[in-house]
Write an enzyme that holds these catalytic residues in place. Sequence first.
Site, short mmCIF file in Angstrom:
data_model
loop_
_atom_site.label_atom_id
_atom_site.label_comp_id
_atom_site.label_asym_id
_atom_site.label_seq_id
_atom_site.Cartn_x
_atom_site.Cartn_y
_atom_site.Cartn_z
N LYS A 261 76.78 70.77 96.83
CA LYS A 261 76.23 71.89 96.06
C LYS A 261 76.18 71.61 94.56
O LYS A 261 75.32 72.15 93.86
CB LYS A 261 77.03 73.16 96.33
CG LYS A 261 76.86 73.68 97.75
CD LYS A 261 77.59 74.99 97.97
CE LYS A 261 77.40 75.47 99.40
NZ LYS A 261 78.03 76.79 99.64
N ASP A 297 74.73 82.04 97.40
CA ASP A 297 76.10 82.29 97.88
C ASP A 297 76.72 83.49 97.17
O ASP A 297 77.42 84.29 97.80
CB ASP A 297 76.97 81.05 97.64
CG ASP A 297 76.74 79.95 98.66
OD1 ASP A 297 76.23 80.26 99.76
OD2 ASP A 297 77.06 78.79 98.37
#
Length: 454
Positions: A261, A297
């Site tokens: 990420k 997220d």
Amino acid sequence: MKVVLVGFRGTGKTSVGRILANRLRVPFYDTDALVERRAGMPIPEIFRQYGEAHFRALEREVIASLRTAEGVIGTGGGAVCDPANVADLRRHGTVFLLSAAPEVIHERIAGSDRPGLTDLPPAEEVRTLLAQRKNAYLGAADACIYTGTRTPAGVAETILRQIRGEAGLFPAERRERDGLLGKFGLETVREMIERDPGLLVCGIAGNPCAHSKSPLLYNRLFAHFGMHYHYTRFEWPDAETIVRLANLLPTKGLSVTIPFKTDVMGHLDETDDHAAAIGAVNTVVRCGGRMYGHNTDWLGVRAPLAHRQGARAVVLGAGGAAAAAVYALVSLDMDVTVLSRTPDAAQRLAERFGCLWGRLEEFKGVDADVVVHATPVGMEPDTRSLLAPGDLERGTTVFDLVYTPPETPLIRAAREAGCETIPGTEMFVHQATEQFRLITGIAVSPALVREMLA
């Protein structure tokens, strides 16, 4: 055959659309013209008498009527800002985004009798609306074509070549693609693309990522919305190789998971403000050969905890998931403390967002209404929990971001202690709704995502 042209006014949708329809020997539908026919008056008059909302309602009706149409459809500049329109336009169709520089668009539409949509000067309005609509345009499109320096006939020819599968890779790129697919164990994907050049690909990028539910979810959603897409897994030890393979495939989007990420950010063309602030990307949208990074997220953390706005919260962990959690909690006006087995990492993360920090062992001394667990501990086959029932107070909200297994050791401990529990599947569901919208332009409800995962 259904070909859809989207983009801002002045990018050539009508002129290109007419040429395409003539070459393909299919009807051409101009949604603005159909709106005028339905209203019995020109669009400027619709705006003057009834306002933009009435125009958008008529536009919605027109596009819905074309849901199963065969032919070429040219849309109004703001049509794809409505996800319901995108769902209808995408069904069994191929969507091309036509784009041009703001100054080119302004020059092309100067002198139009169409009313402005803002109080800004015309050139500034173009720049502002392009920025506002950027994600909607990129999400709705299967392919992006720059029209600023090209003739309508040239743009139409490019689209025709793509439709016919003639715009493939150079031989050396093809060999590299096939070699990488072999290393990744994705020979089936190569066969699918060879059989069907119009197929678009999405995937989960991680190491490992075999546990991910994204392939199941996305492939069911693609079928539900009549989209010509396939979702697979890109499991490899480094992000750079995954990005290279994605650029050699007809890739539209990537879901990015551990441990990439942060690493993937160095391989993208643009990153949005939320992802930059968090320091992690979990969603990549690809269009026109460019890659755009986002983070959903934090929205997956925020939505299930909105009812605890203003609470005192503890985040366990200091990695990418923890950063997204802290960002979400701060946006809900919570007082946040970051605890980690690595105090230096906890300090760095906390100081970025103006929070408190400490060691994991200090948890019992922290008065918390909300606990968010953001480490991999408890993910299958791990059976551990960082906290025991005795560590938790009744009434505390415990949110475990781990979603495999659905009931983690921490969730079991929290239930035993009488806590409100939120499983990691809820984060997955809420982040996936936003991720699907970014990649496809279509809005899905959390209820539909849960249904597709069942």
